[in-house]
Motif scaffolding. Sequence first.
Motif, PDB file in Angstrom:
ATOM      1  N   ALA A  36       0.821  -1.204   0.000  1.00 48.64           N
ATOM      2  CA  ALA A  36       0.000   0.000   0.000  1.00 48.64           C
ATOM      3  C   ALA A  36       0.859   1.260   0.000  1.00 48.64           C
ATOM      4  O   ALA A  36       0.592   2.221  -0.739  1.00 48.64           O
ATOM      5  CB  ALA A  36      -0.931  -0.010   1.211  1.00 48.64           C
ATOM      6  N   ILE A  37       1.898   1.263   0.814  1.00 48.04           N
ATOM      7  CA  ILE A  37       2.773   2.440   0.918  1.00 48.04           C
ATOM      8  C   ILE A  37       3.526   2.669  -0.391  1.00 48.04           C
ATOM      9  O   ILE A  37       3.734   3.822  -0.804  1.00 48.04           O
ATOM     10  CB  ILE A  37       3.744   2.279   2.108  1.00 48.04           C
ATOM     11  N   GLN A  63      11.308  -0.211  10.406  1.00 49.03           N
ATOM     12  CA  GLN A  63      12.160   0.797   9.766  1.00 49.03           C
ATOM     13  C   GLN A  63      11.310   1.894   9.125  1.00 49.03           C
ATOM     14  O   GLN A  63      11.667   3.079   9.181  1.00 49.03           O
ATOM     15  CB  GLN A  63      13.048   0.123   8.720  1.00 49.03           C
ATOM     16  N   ARG A  64      10.182   1.505   8.544  1.00 52.65           N
ATOM     17  CA  ARG A  64       9.278   2.508   7.956  1.00 52.65           C
ATOM     18  C   ARG A  64       8.670   3.394   9.044  1.00 52.65           C
ATOM     19  O   ARG A  64       8.463   4.592   8.835  1.00 52.65           O
ATOM     20  CB  ARG A  64       8.153   1.815   7.163  1.00 52.65           C
ATOM     21  N   GLN A 116       5.266   4.657   7.818  1.00 51.68           N
ATOM     22  CA  GLN A 116       4.135   3.860   8.294  1.00 51.68           C
ATOM     23  C   GLN A 116       3.779   4.342   9.692  1.00 51.68           C
ATOM     24  O   GLN A 116       4.667   4.585  10.522  1.00 51.68           O
ATOM     25  CB  GLN A 116       4.494   2.361   8.312  1.00 51.68           C
ATOM     26  N   ALA A 117       2.492   4.476   9.946  1.00 54.45           N
ATOM     27  CA  ALA A 117       2.066   5.061  11.224  1.00 54.45           C
ATOM     28  C   ALA A 117       2.127   4.074  12.374  1.00 54.45           C
ATOM     29  O   ALA A 117       2.554   4.417  13.482  1.00 54.45           O
ATOM     30  CB  ALA A 117       0.646   5.614  11.088  1.00 54.45           C
ATOM     31  N   VAL A 141       2.578  -0.409  18.250  1.00 53.58           N
ATOM     32  CA  VAL A 141       3.949   0.098  18.104  1.00 53.58           C
ATOM     33  C   VAL A 141       3.920   1.306  17.174  1.00 53.58           C
ATOM     34  O   VAL A 141       3.460   1.224  16.035  1.00 53.58           O
ATOM     35  CB  VAL A 141       4.893  -0.979  17.544  1.00 53.58           C
ATOM     36  N   THR A 142       4.412   2.425  17.687  1.00 56.75           N
ATOM     37  CA  THR A 142       4.514   3.650  16.908  1.00 56.75           C
ATOM     38  C   THR A 142       5.941   4.192  17.024  1.00 56.75           C
ATOM     39  O   THR A 142       6.774   3.633  17.741  1.00 56.75           O
ATOM     40  CB  THR A 142       3.522   4.710  17.424  1.00 56.75           C
ATOM     41  N   LYS A 143       6.162   5.292  16.376  1.00 60.10           N
ATOM     42  CA  LYS A 143       7.481   5.926  16.452  1.00 60.10           C
ATOM     43  C   LYS A 143       7.813   6.312  17.891  1.00 60.10           C
ATOM     44  O   LYS A 143       8.983   6.322  18.291  1.00 60.10           O
ATOM     45  CB  LYS A 143       7.490   7.159  15.549  1.00 60.10           C
TER      46      LYS A 143
END
Length: 351
Positions: free
Chosen positions: A242-243, A268-269, A275-276, A326-328
């Motif tokens: 999708a990305i 990594q994205r 990726q959010a 899991v987020t940044k």
Amino acid sequence: MGKKNRMPKLAVFMIFVISTAVMFGCSRKDELPKGPEKEKKIVVGLSLGTLMEDRWIRDRDIFMSKAQQERIEVIVNNANKDSDLQYKQVQEMIKQGIDVLVIAPNDSNKEARCVKAAKDKNIPVISYDRLVHDSNVDVYISFDNNQVGKIMATYLTDHVPEGGYIMIGGSENDSNSKMLYEGAMSVLKPFIDNNKIQILAQTWVDGWIRETAYNFLFEELKTHKDDVKAIICGNDSLAWGAIDALSEAQIAENVQVAGQDADLVACQRIVTGKQALTVYKPIKDLVEKTVELCVKLVNGEKIESDGTINDGTYDVPYIFIGVQAVTKDNIDETVIKDGFHLYEDVYQIKN
């Protein structure tokens, strides 16, 4: 005369000595303690529908390591997304004398024959992470897939409470895909009912193939390029596709994408903002519980489950493992802290 009389007495005496020695020897042999009988090693058949995604390779490797620690022999087969091959592999495992079958089906419907083949030989079956339909497995163990969908939708509605959403689910014949979808829709429904969120398009991707996700979204963006604000994907591989489509349309920075599995490339994205969200599913916990279940089933012990799940015909015991968003902002405290991925690999730091 004296010498002649002594010979028979000597012979009788010698016979008595020999007989006594033989009797004593037999008695001593019987009294010797027997050594411990050699414990029979448990043999587990691990049948995987695929090894194409990173997470399934991780499942296999952790399972092999944990089983070795428990002195369990494992026969592993990868069906490479071929249900007929998976059936043949399971039949061969049964011939090899497995004590338990642990199966992650390629097709949740077709692999019922694999379960039947094992059960016909009184071999217990664990449905691993994917439920085999209409087969009455001894236990189904997975993650809380409904919660996975809720986590995705909750994060996205918090950050994108209005606008167009697209749903790219995994294989429609995979019960996990349905549970994820139901969990996500339970959160999205109030927003949809209030017309704050619109589902612009949705699809199921047979085989969880990244290129199929890319092709689907590429076509949808011809119509919805200016409207799409968020995408819920069945896993990180579909999110990747999708990305790629969003990047090609030059709108990746405007669309929030959620996936699951915490694949390395997805992490990594996430740290680079492409990726959010991903949902971390601690495979180590899943494997350890599964190995524990193998031992219990072989020993005929009672299985304690979190509840039951209907496989289409039967209500089977269901054990689920918790998951984490899991987020940044929290990636260091989740997948990296748990050792799921190395800091250097996630942030792509070269020595």
